[in-house]
Design an enzyme around this catalytic site. Structure first.
Site, PDB file in Angstrom:
ATOM      1  N   GLU A  63       0.895  -1.204  -0.030  1.00 16.77           N
ATOM      2  CA  GLU A  63       0.004   0.157  -0.146  1.00 16.77           C
ATOM      3  C   GLU A  63       0.853   1.459  -0.077  1.00 16.77           C
ATOM      4  O   GLU A  63       0.551   2.265  -0.641  1.00 16.77           O
ATOM      5  CB  GLU A  63      -0.992  -0.153   1.167  1.00 16.77           C
ATOM      6  CG  GLU A  63      -1.928   1.265   1.106  1.00 16.77           C
ATOM      7  CD  GLU A  63      -3.118   0.832   2.045  1.00 16.77           C
ATOM      8  OE1 GLU A  63      -3.752   2.101   2.083  1.00 16.77           O
ATOM      9  OE2 GLU A  63      -3.388  -0.050   2.426  1.00 16.77           O
ATOM     10  N   VAL A  91       2.080 -16.072  -1.500  1.00 18.23           N
ATOM     11  CA  VAL A  91       2.288 -17.300  -2.270  1.00 18.23           C
ATOM     12  C   VAL A  91       3.651 -17.975  -1.817  1.00 18.23           C
ATOM     13  O   VAL A  91       3.740 -19.060  -2.142  1.00 18.23           O
ATOM     14  CB  VAL A  91       2.306 -17.259  -3.832  1.00 18.23           C
ATOM     15  CG1 VAL A  91       1.010 -16.837  -4.183  1.00 18.23           C
ATOM     16  CG2 VAL A  91       3.242 -16.439  -4.142  1.00 18.23           C
ATOM     17  N   SER A  93       6.828 -17.684   1.677  1.00 19.98           N
ATOM     18  CA  SER A  93       7.335 -17.101   2.425  1.00 19.98           C
ATOM     19  C   SER A  93       8.855 -16.878   2.495  1.00 19.98           C
ATOM     20  O   SER A  93       9.419 -17.250   1.623  1.00 19.98           O
ATOM     21  CB  SER A  93       7.034 -18.189   3.866  1.00 19.98           C
ATOM     22  OG  SER A  93       7.750 -19.241   3.854  1.00 19.98           O
ATOM     23  N   HIS A 107      -5.101   0.934 -14.242  1.00 18.38           N
ATOM     24  CA  HIS A 107      -6.461   1.982 -14.562  1.00 18.38           C
ATOM     25  C   HIS A 107      -6.134   3.273 -13.766  1.00 18.38           C
ATOM     26  O   HIS A 107      -5.855   3.286 -12.706  1.00 18.38           O
ATOM     27  CB  HIS A 107      -7.543   1.334 -14.177  1.00 18.38           C
ATOM     28  CG  HIS A 107      -8.677   2.361 -14.261  1.00 18.38           C
ATOM     29  ND1 HIS A 107      -9.204   2.755 -15.288  1.00 18.38           N
ATOM     30  CD2 HIS A 107      -9.184   3.105 -13.517  1.00 18.38           C
ATOM     31  CE1 HIS A 107     -10.033   3.760 -15.302  1.00 18.38           C
ATOM     32  NE2 HIS A 107     -10.057   4.000 -13.976  1.00 18.38           N
ATOM     33  N   GLY A 109      -7.838   6.500 -13.552  1.00 17.45           N
ATOM     34  CA  GLY A 109      -9.322   7.360 -13.595  1.00 17.45           C
ATOM     35  C   GLY A 109      -8.811   8.556 -13.075  1.00 17.45           C
ATOM     36  O   GLY A 109      -7.864   8.788 -12.390  1.00 17.45           O
TER      37      GLY A 109
END
Length: 140
Positions: A63, A91, A93, A107, A109
């Site tokens: 993030e 998926v 470690s 995207h 926008g």
């Protein structure tokens, strides 16, 4: 973009002072026309109790890099950028070394943006695949 690369990375890293990103030792390392990368050391500070990278720390890295990318690629002087949804698939470690996160825009926008963040190890093996939706809110 290449001529501004060092300045962009400097601004991103300076913005991490006294934040979660500094606590996790996240460092922005590369930027290009449609991506931003960062790395985070995998130490006991970001381990879960059994000694591997905590998924929450991975998501915080994802993030952080995608939100910073939104700020860079939108006009951060005109908009607040906020994450509104994040998803992660862990998926593989890892217990030591570094993880590297690369945010790519899917995207772009005017209001919402969609980012794919690949989190890999030093051998470029996929650790987690994340998706972040951000929203750009006008500053008034």
């Amino acid at each position: 973009m290449e001529q501004y690369k060092e300045k962009i990375l400097e601004v991103c890293n300076k913005a991490c002072e006294n934040t979660l990103m500094q606590t996790l030792d996240i460092e922005f390392t590369d930027v290009g026309e449609n991506f931003l990368t960062a790395r985070m050391p995998v130490t006991p500070k970001v381990h879960q109790p059994d000694g591997v990278l905590h998924g929450g720390a991975t998501v915080a890295l994802a993030e952080s890099v995608a939100s910073a990318a939104s700020y860079i690629f939108l006009d951060g002087q005109k908009f607040f950028v906020r994450g509104i949804e994040i998803a992660a698939n862990h998926v593989k470690s890892i217990s030591e070394g570094y993880v590297f996160a690369k945010a790519l825009i899917i995207h772009k926008g005017r209001t919402t943006q969609l980012w794919e963040i690949r989190v890999t190890n030093a051998e470029d093996q996929l650790i987690s695949l994340c998706k972040l939706t951000t929203i750009a809110l006008p500053k008034t």
